[in-house]
Design a protein around this motif. Structure first.
Motif, PDB file in Angstrom:
ATOM      1  N   ARG A   1       0.819  -1.219   0.000  1.00 40.74           N
ATOM      2  CA  ARG A   1       0.000   0.000   0.000  1.00 40.74           C
ATOM      3  C   ARG A   1       0.853   1.269   0.000  1.00 40.74           C
ATOM      4  NH1 ARG A   1      -5.550   0.754   1.461  1.00 40.74           N
ATOM      5  NH2 ARG A   1      -6.000   2.998   1.633  1.00 40.74           N
TER       6      ARG A   1
ATOM      7  N   TYR B   1      -6.759  -7.911  -3.226  1.00 41.17           N
ATOM      8  CA  TYR B   1      -7.446  -6.707  -2.738  1.00 41.17           C
ATOM      9  C   TYR B   1      -6.905  -5.458  -3.425  1.00 41.17           C
ATOM     10  CZ  TYR B   1      -9.358  -3.402   0.725  1.00 41.17           C
ATOM     11  OH  TYR B   1     -10.024  -2.370   1.343  1.00 41.17           O
TER      12      TYR B   1
ATOM     13  N   GLN C   1      -9.999   2.507  -0.359  1.00 38.59           N
ATOM     14  CA  GLN C   1      -9.941   3.528   0.687  1.00 38.59           C
ATOM     15  C   GLN C   1      -9.537   2.944   2.036  1.00 38.59           C
ATOM     16  OE1 GLN C   1     -13.572   5.773   0.876  1.00 38.59           O
ATOM     17  NE2 GLN C   1     -13.160   6.881  -1.019  1.00 38.59           N
ATOM     18  N   GLU C   2     -10.017   1.761   2.343  1.00 37.00           N
ATOM     19  CA  GLU C   2      -9.735   1.123   3.622  1.00 37.00           C
ATOM     20  C   GLU C   2      -8.623   0.093   3.502  1.00 37.00           C
ATOM     21  OE1 GLU C   2     -11.169   2.140   6.380  1.00 37.00           O
ATOM     22  OE2 GLU C   2     -12.429   3.571   5.268  1.00 37.00           O
ATOM     23  N   TRP C   3      -7.873  -0.082   4.573  1.00 39.45           N
ATOM     24  CA  TRP C   3      -6.902  -1.162   4.634  1.00 39.45           C
ATOM     25  C   TRP C   3      -7.635  -2.494   4.770  1.00 39.45           C
ATOM     26  CZ3 TRP C   3      -1.304  -0.780   5.771  1.00 39.45           C
ATOM     27  CH2 TRP C   3      -0.804   0.515   5.604  1.00 39.45           C
TER      28      TRP C   3
ATOM     29  N   ALA D   1      -6.704  -5.403   9.923  1.00 37.93           N
ATOM     30  CA  ALA D   1      -6.950  -4.560  11.100  1.00 37.93           C
ATOM     31  C   ALA D   1      -5.637  -4.000  11.633  1.00 37.93           C
ATOM     32  CB  ALA D   1      -7.658  -5.379  12.177  1.00 37.93           C
TER      33      ALA D   1
ATOM     34  N   PRO E   1      -3.947  -1.098  10.877  1.00 41.36           N
ATOM     35  CA  PRO E   1      -3.056  -0.796   9.754  1.00 41.36           C
ATOM     36  C   PRO E   1      -1.786  -0.071  10.190  1.00 41.36           C
ATOM     37  CG  PRO E   1      -4.953   0.680   9.754  1.00 41.36           C
ATOM     38  CD  PRO E   1      -5.234  -0.386  10.768  1.00 41.36           C
TER      39      PRO E   1
ATOM     40  N   THR F   1       0.066   2.546   9.311  1.00 41.20           N
ATOM     41  CA  THR F   1       0.062   3.783   8.528  1.00 41.20           C
ATOM     42  C   THR F   1       1.313   4.621   8.807  1.00 41.20           C
ATOM     43  OG1 THR F   1      -1.235   4.801  10.292  1.00 41.20           O
ATOM     44  CG2 THR F   1      -2.444   3.901   8.430  1.00 41.20           C
TER      45      THR F   1
ATOM     46  N   SER G   1      -3.987   0.071  18.391  1.00 44.32           N
ATOM     47  CA  SER G   1      -4.860   0.688  17.386  1.00 44.32           C
ATOM     48  C   SER G   1      -4.838   2.205  17.444  1.00 44.32           C
ATOM     49  CB  SER G   1      -6.298   0.191  17.563  1.00 44.32           C
ATOM     50  OG  SER G   1      -6.375  -1.201  17.387  1.00 44.32           O
TER      51      SER G   1
END
Length: 426
Positions: A179, A212, A277-279, A282, A284, A286, A397
């Motif tokens: 990503r 994905y 848009q979303e990873w 769970a 992620p 970033t 998280s």
């Protein structure tokens, strides 16, 4: 009359003999030509069968938009930046000359087929490092790929399937690699390459991520297993041990990559490849950043870990230590702790297992997060070869401020220990 008949019979016999001899010579020449054609491929496999193996290894072309852009740049003679990031297979382990590794062979073939100047404007970062998984690949991506190229890659090959374990942590770092590369440059093409090993690979844990993000995938393991089982080649033909290919094995991987490029070149252009848009996974990872010292999120007091270890792993291509920025507690140093204040969601901590041939004794270090013992790592583990061991020591998280302390364990205060590298997500 009898003499004439005998003469004719003799002449006919001579003609037949000459004709047979000529046919025999032609057959031998034909066979020689056929052998030469077969020998152009690794393992001496004939064209049709070899093509079938390569086709089966290319399990998905994905969205072809980005890779087609790379092909266009190659043909136009523009600067093209390529990186191969992975473990020892990507480094070229197996053949006597590491430049016979698949990444080197692929780039030579790519230059010969798609450039008019034999790749004069193709810049490559061969970023394979022995024994390393996706988590360390993520930590060193910026330094070993982007900084070495001096540019974001146009094409990134990721190969960690025989180094990663089946953990969710490694899957998440693989997704972060994919990503982050796609997001940093809208034209970067990423290829997921799953090498083969006698013990298997992690392709089945990576395919959902690759699908994905619609990136192309090559899995050589099923093809190699099938080829060995059906006697197309032997295990010794393909492997030098349980994981590293022979020169022919590396060439097969390079040819599989070329097959992917050729197939992409032949098909119609897809629409631009949008990033979800979303990873997928769970928690992620970033904005992942390698720690090279203090920054707005990191403050370090090195304490007794204030040296620099010059016996860390090195990439064969450069021959230089790959981690010049490290935190080294030299044997006999003070017992002061390494203390770091950091704002992060996740922190990957990488330490060195001392080479067994080196005289300096390494020992155990304890890692505390917010005052609680998180882990004890043995830098002097038997069988060490200066290899890197990456571990998550923070994995949350939410973004938060943490204190990380590293101290030598009881009884090991005067031993050596090296924090090779660290990277964090924010």
């Amino acid at each position: 009359m009898k003499k004439i008949v005998k003469t004719l019979i003799l002449a006919g016999s001579i003609f037949v003999l000459i004709s047979c001899a000529s046919n025999s010579v032609n057959q031998e020449k034909s066979q020689e030509t056929e052998v030469k054609e077969i020998s152009n491929h690794p393992f001496g496999i004939e064209n049709e069968v070899y093509q079938e193996l390569m086709d089966k290894a290319v399990i998905s072309i994905g969205n072809d938009y980005r890779l087609k852009k790379v092909i266009e740049k190659l043909r136009a003679g523009e600067d093209v930046y390529i990186a191969a990031l992975g473990g020892s297979v990507t480094e070229g382990a197996g053949p006597q000359n590491f430049r016979d590794g698949y990444a080197y062979q692929f780039c030579r073939k790519l230059n010969a087929s798609y450039t008019s100047n034999n790749g004069e404007k193709v810049h490559v970062a061969y970023a394979g490092l022995s024994g390393t998984p996706s988590s360390l690949g993520l930590t060193r991506y910026e330094s070993d790929v982007v900084q070495r190229l001096g540019h974001l890659p146009d094409l990134l090959i990721i190969e960690f399937a025989v180094n990663d374990d089946g953990s969710e942590e490694q899957a998440r770092t693989f997704e972060a690699l994919v990503r982050n590369a796609l997001e940093a440059n809208e034209e970067t093409a990423v290829i997921a390459l799953y090498s083969a090993a006698t013990y298997g690979n992690q392709a089945f844990n990576r395919k959902s991520i690759a699908e994905y993000y619609r990136i192309p995938q090559i899995d050589v393991l099923p093809v190699v297993k099938d080829g060995i089982a059906k006697g197309k080649f032997s295990q010794k033909d393909y492997y030098t041990d349980n994981v590293h290919p022979t020169k022919d094995g590396h060439e097969f991987q390079a040819d599989c990559l070329m097959t992917l490029v050729n197939k992409t070149d032949e098909q119609n252009l897809n629409d631009s490849a949008e990033i979800p848009q979303e990873w997928l996974k769970a928690k992620p990872l970033t904005n992942f950043t390698r720690i090279l010292g203090d920054d707005e999120n990191v403050k370090i007091q090195a304490g007794g870990f204030n040296g620099t270890d010059f016996t860390t792993q090195s990439i064969k291509e450069t021959g230089k230590g790959n981690f010049p920025q490290n935190w080294y507690h030299q044997a006999g140093s003070s017992g002061d702790s390494f203390i770091m204040e950091i704002t992060c969601k996740a922190l990957i901590f990488t330490y060195k297992e001392q080479g067994s041939w080196l005289n300096e004794k390494f020992g155990k270090a304890e890692v505390y997060v917010d005052g609680k013992l998180k882990a004890t790592f043995d830098g002097g583990k038997e069988g060490g070869w200066c290899n890197c061991v990456p571990k998550f020591i923070i994995d949350e998280s939410e973004l938060a401020r943490h204190t990380v302390e590293v101290r030598m364990a009881k009884g090991c205060e005067k031993d050596g220990f090296t924090i090779v590298a660290m990277g964090y997500s924010k």
